[in-house]
Write a protein that holds these residues in place. Structure first.
Motif, PDB file in Angstrom:
ATOM      1  N   ALA A  35       0.825  -1.183  -0.038  1.00  0.00           N
ATOM      2  CA  ALA A  35       0.049   0.053   0.014  1.00  0.00           C
ATOM      3  C   ALA A  35       0.934   1.271   0.020  1.00  0.00           C
ATOM      4  O   ALA A  35       0.623   2.142  -0.675  1.00  0.00           O
ATOM      5  CB  ALA A  35      -0.875  -0.030   1.213  1.00  0.00           C
ATOM      6  N   ALA A  36       1.933   1.329   0.575  1.00  0.00           N
ATOM      7  CA  ALA A  36       2.986   2.378   0.679  1.00  0.00           C
ATOM      8  C   ALA A  36       3.405   2.611  -0.618  1.00  0.00           C
ATOM      9  O   ALA A  36       3.692   3.719  -1.101  1.00  0.00           O
ATOM     10  CB  ALA A  36       4.071   2.267   1.670  1.00  0.00           C
ATOM     11  N   SER A  37       3.655   1.437  -1.231  1.00  0.00           N
ATOM     12  CA  SER A  37       4.401   1.771  -2.781  1.00  0.00           C
ATOM     13  C   SER A  37       3.338   2.261  -3.773  1.00  0.00           C
ATOM     14  O   SER A  37       3.778   2.754  -4.585  1.00  0.00           O
ATOM     15  CB  SER A  37       4.876   0.456  -3.057  1.00  0.00           C
ATOM     16  OG  SER A  37       6.059   0.046  -2.397  1.00  0.00           O
ATOM     17  N   GLN A  39      -0.360   2.721  -3.235  1.00  0.00           N
ATOM     18  CA  GLN A  39      -1.382   3.687  -2.862  1.00  0.00           C
ATOM     19  C   GLN A  39      -2.655   3.600  -3.509  1.00  0.00           C
ATOM     20  O   GLN A  39      -3.701   4.442  -2.852  1.00  0.00           O
ATOM     21  CB  GLN A  39      -0.975   5.172  -2.855  1.00  0.00           C
ATOM     22  CG  GLN A  39       0.252   5.493  -2.138  1.00  0.00           C
ATOM     23  CD  GLN A  39       1.045   6.793  -2.399  1.00  0.00           C
ATOM     24  OE1 GLN A  39       0.139   7.851  -2.480  1.00  0.00           O
ATOM     25  NE2 GLN A  39       2.551   6.958  -1.965  1.00  0.00           N
ATOM     26  N   LEU A 253      -5.380   5.021   4.706  1.00  0.00           N
ATOM     27  CA  LEU A 253      -3.962   4.561   4.084  1.00  0.00           C
ATOM     28  C   LEU A 253      -2.888   5.159   4.632  1.00  0.00           C
ATOM     29  O   LEU A 253      -1.867   4.428   4.772  1.00  0.00           O
ATOM     30  CB  LEU A 253      -4.025   5.475   2.681  1.00  0.00           C
ATOM     31  CG  LEU A 253      -2.696   5.281   1.718  1.00  0.00           C
ATOM     32  CD1 LEU A 253      -2.485   3.921   1.402  1.00  0.00           C
ATOM     33  CD2 LEU A 253      -2.878   6.456   0.465  1.00  0.00           C
ATOM     34  N   ASP A 254      -2.839   6.156   5.665  1.00  0.00           N
ATOM     35  CA  ASP A 254      -1.842   6.458   6.300  1.00  0.00           C
ATOM     36  C   ASP A 254      -1.433   5.432   7.510  1.00  0.00           C
ATOM     37  O   ASP A 254      -0.094   5.275   7.785  1.00  0.00           O
ATOM     38  CB  ASP A 254      -1.860   7.901   6.974  1.00  0.00           C
ATOM     39  CG  ASP A 254      -3.356   7.955   7.922  1.00  0.00           C
ATOM     40  OD1 ASP A 254      -4.119   6.856   7.873  1.00  0.00           O
ATOM     41  OD2 ASP A 254      -3.398   8.980   8.605  1.00  0.00           O
ATOM     42  N   SER A 257      -0.245   2.215   5.343  1.00  0.00           N
ATOM     43  CA  SER A 257       1.116   2.180   4.559  1.00  0.00           C
ATOM     44  C   SER A 257       2.459   2.126   5.541  1.00  0.00           C
ATOM     45  O   SER A 257       3.391   1.794   5.160  1.00  0.00           O
ATOM     46  CB  SER A 257       1.200   3.603   3.935  1.00  0.00           C
ATOM     47  OG  SER A 257       1.233   4.677   4.810  1.00  0.00           O
ATOM     48  N   THR A 258       2.216   2.361   6.784  1.00  0.00           N
ATOM     49  CA  THR A 258       3.203   2.232   7.881  1.00  0.00           C
ATOM     50  C   THR A 258       3.131   0.858   8.630  1.00  0.00           C
ATOM     51  O   THR A 258       3.913   0.778   9.494  1.00  0.00           O
ATOM     52  CB  THR A 258       3.042   3.329   8.801  1.00  0.00           C
ATOM     53  OG1 THR A 258       1.863   3.548   9.514  1.00  0.00           O
ATOM     54  CG2 THR A 258       3.406   4.799   8.200  1.00  0.00           C
TER      55      THR A 258
END
Length: 437
Positions: A35-37, A39, A253-254, A257-258
């Motif tokens: 998800a971080a890559s 989005q 997402l925030d 993604s972490t």
């Protein structure tokens, strides 16, 4: 029946070992970095679906190979038949050592989760990992029938637990990433993100071919193998897609993604921090299932190599209950040695093993193409779809991912080259010894 593998496995085992050999911690860890890559939820789900299709098409090719060369060891047997003894030796040895490394690293990870539940065991982490392997070793001495039934039970429990997790996400999730206005990156960051995500998804899908290690022990492989392998991969694909949808529906997402452990963070977000312990227990169950599978299939590789004169002769021994007992001793003992060598060495070996796993896919698909030319009269109860176009497509895709694996682990290149060089010297020594005999 002593000193010979038993033909006692069927469709249920094939489905169970596909599920058990594929679904580990990858699907529970990877959604966060992916998800971080990327989005974008649509792009994320599309890539998971794309790799699922690769696995399904791969099953079609592996079925032709496994049913025309019905011997234990999967990739080893195909490469040895198509490209000769050294390539077979290299593929078999790397397949076995890669699994042994994964077995050591997996038992270490299991112990890390065990310590979360029982903190007092913290000083004995490595010994706990060795203890888990010792228990699995003891159980697999009881024979192939009990080992097969245990895999069916572990895989069934795992599947039910995953479906419960998915249902909880759909019932209690509040929209998560789907409710946000998100956009994938553009240009080079998008290309890099897709490559990184695909490598992670490939890692999560590794094991889709596990049933092929047991073709020699299947009661009626021509009838049951196609059903078990296709059904197994389809079940894994649907579970993976639904887990991704559930996590994306539950976390913004925030947060996602972490996240290093997306499944646990999802439960914490929905029900509070106390759910972490229950997720830990579930993770332990998932890891135990895949460890059980590895202890069962890895010995089949060196058993088959031994029978062909490409490994120690003692590894050919099968006990009275149908298990390749000496090969199991060597597999578990080697995993324990890697554990005692330290976590850092295991992580480096795991990186190298990822390269060799992808190389095994490439060797397998190339073997199909080679054998169609070199042995046109070979009895083939099952024919791969779309020959020769499909096998060539899979060869190219596997080659690209092999390059991607090297590019993302440049520090491992020297070790890969060194290993190949040493393996050739060992092979030459082994062959010259056999010639003298």
């Amino acid at each position: 029946m002593e000193n010979k593998l038993w033909k006692v496995l069927g469709t249920g085992f094939g489905i169970a070992v596909t599920l058990g050999g594929t679904v580990g911690t990858g699907i529970l860890r990877k959604p966060g970095p992916i998800a971080a890559s990327l989005q974008d939820p649509g792009l994320i789900l599309s890539l998971w679906a794309l790799v699922a299709i690769y696995a399904l098409l791969g099953v079609s090719c592996v079925l032709e190979l496994s049913l025309s060369i019905p011997k234990a060891g999967s990739w080893y047997g195909y490469a040895e038949r198509a490209f000769g003894r050294y390539i077979g030796f290299l593929v078999g040895l790397t397949s076995w050592l890669g699994t042994v490394t994964a077995l050591g690293f997996g038992s270490y990870t299991f112990s890390e989760y065990l310590i979360i539940v029982f903190p007092s065991l913290s000083p004995y982490l490595v010994y706990c990992a060795i203890g888990i392997l010792a228990l699995l070793w003891f159980f697999h001495q009881l024979g192939v029938v009990k080992a097969g039934k245990s895999q069916e039970w572990l895989s069934g429990i795992k599947a039910v637990a995953l479906l419960i997790f998915i249902a909880i996400c759909f019932v209690y999730g509040g929209g998560g990433v789907f409710a946000e206005q998100t956009h994938a990156p553009k240009g080079l960051p998008l290309t890099t993100g897709i490559m990184t995500a695909l490598l992670s998804i490939f890692y999560a899908f590794d094991g889709w071919h596990t049933a092929s290690y047991f073709t020699e022990e299947n009661k009626d492989p021509v009838k049951s193998m196609p059903k078990s392998m296709f059904i197994g991969v389809i079940i894994v694909a649907f579970i993976y897609l639904l887990i991704n949808v559930g996590i994306l529906y539950s976390l913004p997402l925030d947060t996602l993604s972490t996240s290093k452990l997306a499944a646990a963070d999802t439960m914490k977000a929905l029900f509070g921090a106390d759910m972490g312990r229950w997720i830990t227990v579930f993770l332990m169950l998932s890891i135990l299932g895949i460890l059980n599978t590895q202890v069962m299939f890895a010995p089949r590789v060196i058993y088959s190599m031994s029978r062909d004169g490409l490994f120690f002769k003692q590894a050919e021994k099968v006990n009275a209950a149908g298990s390749p007992t000496t090969a199991t001793h060597l597999t578990v003992f080697s995993a324990c040695i890697f554990l005692l060598a330290g976590k850092e060495i295991n992580e480096r070996l795991s990186d190298i093993a990822t390269f060799f796993f992808v190389a095994s896919y490439l060797a397998g698909f190339a073997s199909l193409l080679k054998l169609r030319v070199s042995e046109p009269t070979l009895k083939r109860p099952y024919l791969a779809w779309g020959y020769p176009v499909l096998p060539w497509i899979l060869v190219i895709i596997s080659a690209l991912f092999l390059i991607g694996t090297l590019v993302t682990n440049l520090g491992s290149v020297v070790y890969v080259v060194g290993f190949v060089g040493v393996s050739f010297l060992v092979y030459r020594r082994m062959e010259s010894r056999d010639n003298r005999v």
